[in-house]
Design a protein around this motif. Structure first.
Motif, PDB file in Angstrom:
ATOM      1  N   SER A 136       0.813  -1.219   0.000  1.00  0.00           N
ATOM      2  CA  SER A 136       0.000   0.000   0.000  1.00  0.00           C
ATOM      3  C   SER A 136       0.842   1.263   0.000  1.00  0.00           C
ATOM      4  N   ILE A 137       0.259   2.281  -0.549  1.00  0.00           N
ATOM      5  CA  ILE A 137       0.828   3.636  -0.518  1.00  0.00           C
ATOM      6  C   ILE A 137      -0.262   4.538   0.048  1.00  0.00           C
ATOM      7  N   SER A 138       0.051   5.284   1.097  1.00  0.00           N
ATOM      8  CA  SER A 138      -0.978   6.106   1.733  1.00  0.00           C
ATOM      9  C   SER A 138      -0.448   7.485   2.094  1.00  0.00           C
ATOM     10  N   MET A 139      -1.380   8.399   2.243  1.00  0.00           N
ATOM     11  CA  MET A 139      -1.047   9.766   2.614  1.00  0.00           C
ATOM     12  C   MET A 139      -2.019  10.235   3.685  1.00  0.00           C
ATOM     13  N   GLY A 140      -1.504  10.965   4.690  1.00  0.00           N
ATOM     14  CA  GLY A 140      -2.356  11.518   5.732  1.00  0.00           C
ATOM     15  C   GLY A 140      -2.061  12.991   5.942  1.00  0.00           C
ATOM     16  N   ILE A 141      -3.072  13.732   6.320  1.00  0.00           N
ATOM     17  CA  ILE A 141      -2.881  15.167   6.556  1.00  0.00           C
ATOM     18  C   ILE A 141      -3.902  15.643   7.586  1.00  0.00           C
ATOM     19  N   ASP A 142      -3.495  16.604   8.407  1.00  0.00           N
ATOM     20  CA  ASP A 142      -4.401  17.168   9.402  1.00  0.00           C
ATOM     21  C   ASP A 142      -5.196  18.314   8.770  1.00  0.00           C
ATOM     22  N   LEU A 143      -6.512  18.173   8.789  1.00  0.00           N
ATOM     23  CA  LEU A 143      -7.353  19.257   8.286  1.00  0.00           C
ATOM     24  C   LEU A 143      -7.597  20.301   9.364  1.00  0.00           C
ATOM     25  N   VAL A 144      -7.864  19.843  10.574  1.00  0.00           N
ATOM     26  CA  VAL A 144      -8.022  20.726  11.740  1.00  0.00           C
ATOM     27  C   VAL A 144      -7.307  20.067  12.897  1.00  0.00           C
ATOM     28  N   SER A 145      -6.174  20.634  13.312  1.00  0.00           N
ATOM     29  CA  SER A 145      -5.428  20.037  14.420  1.00  0.00           C
ATOM     30  C   SER A 145      -4.465  21.064  15.003  1.00  0.00           C
ATOM     31  N   SER A 146      -3.734  20.648  16.016  1.00  0.00           N
ATOM     32  CA  SER A 146      -2.771  21.527  16.701  1.00  0.00           C
ATOM     33  C   SER A 146      -1.333  21.157  16.371  1.00  0.00           C
ATOM     34  N   SER A 147      -1.150  20.275  15.388  1.00  0.00           N
ATOM     35  CA  SER A 147       0.198  19.764  15.120  1.00  0.00           C
ATOM     36  C   SER A 147       1.183  20.871  14.757  1.00  0.00           C
ATOM     37  N   MET A 148       0.754  21.799  13.893  1.00  0.00           N
ATOM     38  CA  MET A 148       1.671  22.868  13.484  1.00  0.00           C
ATOM     39  C   MET A 148       1.953  23.821  14.638  1.00  0.00           C
ATOM     40  N   LEU A 149       0.920  24.108  15.436  1.00  0.00           N
ATOM     41  CA  LEU A 149       1.131  24.969  16.598  1.00  0.00           C
ATOM     42  C   LEU A 149       2.023  24.296  17.630  1.00  0.00           C
ATOM     43  N   ASN A 150       1.831  22.995  17.843  1.00  0.00           N
ATOM     44  CA  ASN A 150       2.674  22.265  18.796  1.00  0.00           C
ATOM     45  C   ASN A 150       4.130  22.249  18.340  1.00  0.00           C
ATOM     46  N   ARG A 151       4.317  22.129  17.020  1.00  0.00           N
ATOM     47  CA  ARG A 151       5.680  22.184  16.480  1.00  0.00           C
ATOM     48  C   ARG A 151       6.279  23.566  16.723  1.00  0.00           C
ATOM     49  N   LYS A 152       5.488  24.605  16.485  1.00  0.00           N
ATOM     50  CA  LYS A 152       5.956  25.975  16.702  1.00  0.00           C
ATOM     51  C   LYS A 152       6.302  26.204  18.170  1.00  0.00           C
ATOM     52  N   ILE A 153       5.489  25.649  19.063  1.00  0.00           N
ATOM     53  CA  ILE A 153       5.743  25.790  20.506  1.00  0.00           C
ATOM     54  C   ILE A 153       7.039  25.096  20.895  1.00  0.00           C
ATOM     55  N   ALA A 154       7.243  23.878  20.377  1.00  0.00           N
ATOM     56  CA  ALA A 154       8.464  23.124  20.693  1.00  0.00           C
ATOM     57  C   ALA A 154       9.714  23.873  20.234  1.00  0.00           C
ATOM     58  N   LEU A 155       9.650  24.420  19.007  1.00  0.00           N
ATOM     59  CA  LEU A 155      10.793  25.179  18.486  1.00  0.00           C
ATOM     60  C   LEU A 155      10.996  26.471  19.267  1.00  0.00           C
ATOM     61  N   LYS A 156       9.892  27.108  19.640  1.00  0.00           N
ATOM     62  CA  LYS A 156       9.969  28.363  20.398  1.00  0.00           C
ATOM     63  C   LYS A 156      10.609  28.125  21.772  1.00  0.00           C
ATOM     64  N   LYS A 157      10.225  27.039  22.431  1.00  0.00           N
ATOM     65  CA  LYS A 157      10.815  26.710  23.733  1.00  0.00           C
ATOM     66  C   LYS A 157      12.298  26.388  23.592  1.00  0.00           C
ATOM     67  N   SER A 158      12.631  25.668  22.533  1.00  0.00           N
ATOM     68  CA  SER A 158      14.036  25.317  22.309  1.00  0.00           C
ATOM     69  C   SER A 158      14.884  26.556  22.055  1.00  0.00           C
ATOM     70  N   GLU A 159      14.375  27.451  21.214  1.00  0.00           N
ATOM     71  CA  GLU A 159      15.101  28.695  20.929  1.00  0.00           C
ATOM     72  C   GLU A 159      15.231  29.546  22.186  1.00  0.00           C
ATOM     73  N   ARG A 160      14.173  29.529  22.999  1.00  0.00           N
ATOM     74  CA  ARG A 160      14.209  30.311  24.242  1.00  0.00           C
ATOM     75  C   ARG A 160      15.247  29.749  25.207  1.00  0.00           C
ATOM     76  N   SER A 161      15.332  28.434  25.294  1.00  0.00           N
ATOM     77  CA  SER A 161      16.325  27.816  26.181  1.00  0.00           C
ATOM     78  C   SER A 161      17.739  28.202  25.764  1.00  0.00           C
ATOM     79  N   GLU A 162      17.967  28.211  24.454  1.00  0.00           N
ATOM     80  CA  GLU A 162      19.288  28.621  23.962  1.00  0.00           C
ATOM     81  C   GLU A 162      19.549  30.091  24.258  1.00  0.00           C
ATOM     82  N   LEU A 163      18.526  30.925  24.046  1.00  0.00           N
ATOM     83  CA  LEU A 163      18.675  32.358  24.300  1.00  0.00           C
ATOM     84  C   LEU A 163      18.940  32.626  25.783  1.00  0.00           C
TER      85      LEU A 163
END
Length: 487
Positions: free
Chosen positions: A113-140
């Motif tokens: 099988s070949i399959s594709m999935g995508i979030d139509l309404v979710s928090s995945s992109m925001l959660n990714r942004k939060i994780a990166l923001k926290k990481s950048e803040r820790s470095e700063l």
């Protein structure tokens, strides 16, 4: 003779020879600064790791290979797969997998099988942004901690240096007292008082007490110089003259105006605003409703088996083969608070096979109740965040007034001491000429000489106080522009 010895001692005390403590050496010997430098490097590595973990990801797997050897036949089976995900693109994922089986040279593979999935309404992109923001803040924050420690160490260096100069000033003041009391004792002797008289003995004890206090202060200063020298990575040998160790001048610094810094860079305000912004992102990411979709294509789907048959001339049905159809796969998953729903369909391309439908449902009643509590808690937390910002702004206003007043006091003291030093220096030069000409007494010259040295020390202390003030003021603000300057 006593007068000449005192003059020589005083001049010797303010001689400026030998190694001087240097700020750069003090910083090099600061273990906390070294620790924070390593912590900053670790934070950089951690930030890179977080960036990789939240970026494009590819996973290859061979699966477990199984080999069977028997009299009925030999077979090999393996389940390879490949997965690709991109969290930054609405959690887009692509995957391919297969169940490969070869029996006696015949390919019996299925479920490729070949399959594709995508979030139509979710928090995945925001959660990714939060994780990166926290990481950048820790470095700063690690970078800021290192930066501030360097400034704090500089402040400590000059604070200790100021204490040494203050001790030296106390010694000169006490030596003046010793000299004045020695003059008084000489006058008593000149008046013919006997050694056993009360007045003579009191004056003598006063001189003895002054000498002891001067020696005690000098010993303490020597000890403090030795300790400070060790922190600077140099040596202060026993018996050395403390003033040979202390610098002869402190360069004047331009005073820092607290209003030259942005209010938004005030550390407490910046921290409070960051905490609020991060919490706002987390609240947005905490969605009640999510919706995801997936689709794909499966070769020989094991869920869609069908049989082909023929009828013989005798009217009997004989099964010829069992086959699996290729399918187009579509699915949808949704959740709202405590309800989760899923639906999917495998659409066979073979008309002899019916579609395969799948549905799922989950209900968690307690989730509805806990979500209400979480929402109320979130509102209270947001109010606390706003209070924290307001408190930080009030603290900023208080520090503005405090620092402006402190600077005015330092500059006024600096101006006053400078003017007084100039007067004593002029008087000391005149007194020296008049003393050499026999016009004034030696005591008048020595008094002017000692007072000039006192105000010279006060001027050095004022310069140090201005450096300490500048450092203290800078420590109240974020100074990320300094990193850019270094780059």
């Amino acid at each position: 003779m006593k007068k000449l010895i005192f003059a020589l001692l005083l001049a010797c005390f303010f001689s400026l020879l030998g190694a001087e403590p240097k700020l750069e050496n003090y910083l090099m010997n600061d273990l906390e600064l070294q620790r924070l430098a390593l912590e900053f490097q670790k934070s950089q590595l951690s930030s890179k790791k977080t960036s990789i973990e939240n970026g494009i990801n590819i996973e290859l797997s061979s699966g477990t290979a199984r080999f069977t050897f028997s009299d009925d036949g030999n077979s090999v089976s393996i389940s390879p797969s490949v997965k690709f995900s991109a969290p930054q693109a609405s959690n887009l994922s692509l995957s391919a997998s297969s169940s490969i089986k070869i029996t006696d040279g015949e390919n019996n593979s299925s479920d490729t099988s070949i399959s594709m999935g995508i979030d139509l309404v979710s928090s995945s992109m925001l959660n990714r942004k939060i994780a990166l923001k926290k990481s950048e803040r820790s470095e700063l924050e690690a970078k800021r901690a290192f930066q501030n420690r360097a400034l704090e160490a500089e402040k400590e260096f000059y604070t200790e240096l100021k204490n040494l100069f203050s001790s030296a000033s106390s010694i000169v003041s006490k030596q003046k007292d010793l000299y004045d009391d020695s003059i008084s004792l000489d006058e008593i002797k000149a008046k013919g008082y006997s050694k056993s008289s009360s007045k003579y003995r009191q004056a003598e004890m006063k001189v003895h007490s002054d000498k002891h206090e001067v020696e005690t202060l000098i010993k303490k200063l020597e000890h403090d110089c030795a300790v400070f020298a060790a922190k600077c990575g140099i040596e202060f040998e026993s018996g050395s003259n403390p003033k040979d160790f202390l610098p002869s001048e402190i360069l004047e610094s331009r005073p820092v105006d607290i209003l030259s810094f942005k209010k938004s860079d005030y550390i407490k305000i910046e921290n409070a605003n960051y905490a609020h912004d991060l919490a706002e992102l987390e609240r947005k990411a905490d969605r009640d409703f999510t919706l995801t979709a997936n689709g794909g294509y499966t070769l020989k789907n094991s869920n869609t088996s069908f049989t082909s048959s023929t009828t013989t001339e005798n009217g009997k049905t004989t099964t010829v083969s069992s086959e699996k159809s290729d399918t187009v796969d579509v699915g949808l998953n949704a959740s709202w608070k405590g309800i989760s729903l899923g639906a999917g369909v495998n659409i066979p391309l073979n008309s002899e096979t019916n579609p395969v439908y799948s549905v799922s449902a989950t209900l968690k009643p307690n989730t509805f109740r806990t979500r209400k509590i979480e929402k109320k808690t979130s509102l209270l937390t947001e109010e606390q965040e706003m209070i924290a910002i307001q408190s930080a702004e009030e603290d900023y206003e208080t520090n503005v007034v405090d620092k402006q007043t402190e600077l005015e006091s330092i500059l006024w003291s600096k101006k006053t001491n400078s003017e007084t030093f100039a007067l004593w220096e002029e008087l000391e030069n005149d007194e020296k000429k008049w003393f050499d000409a026999g016009i004034v007494k030696e005591s008048e010259y020595l008094n002017a000489f000692a007072n000039k040295e006192l105000y010279r020390l006060k001027m050095l202390i004022n310069n140090i106080e201005l450096i300490i003030y500048n450092a203290s003021t800078k420590l109240l603000f974020c100074r990320d522009y300094e990193f850019n300057a270094v780059k």
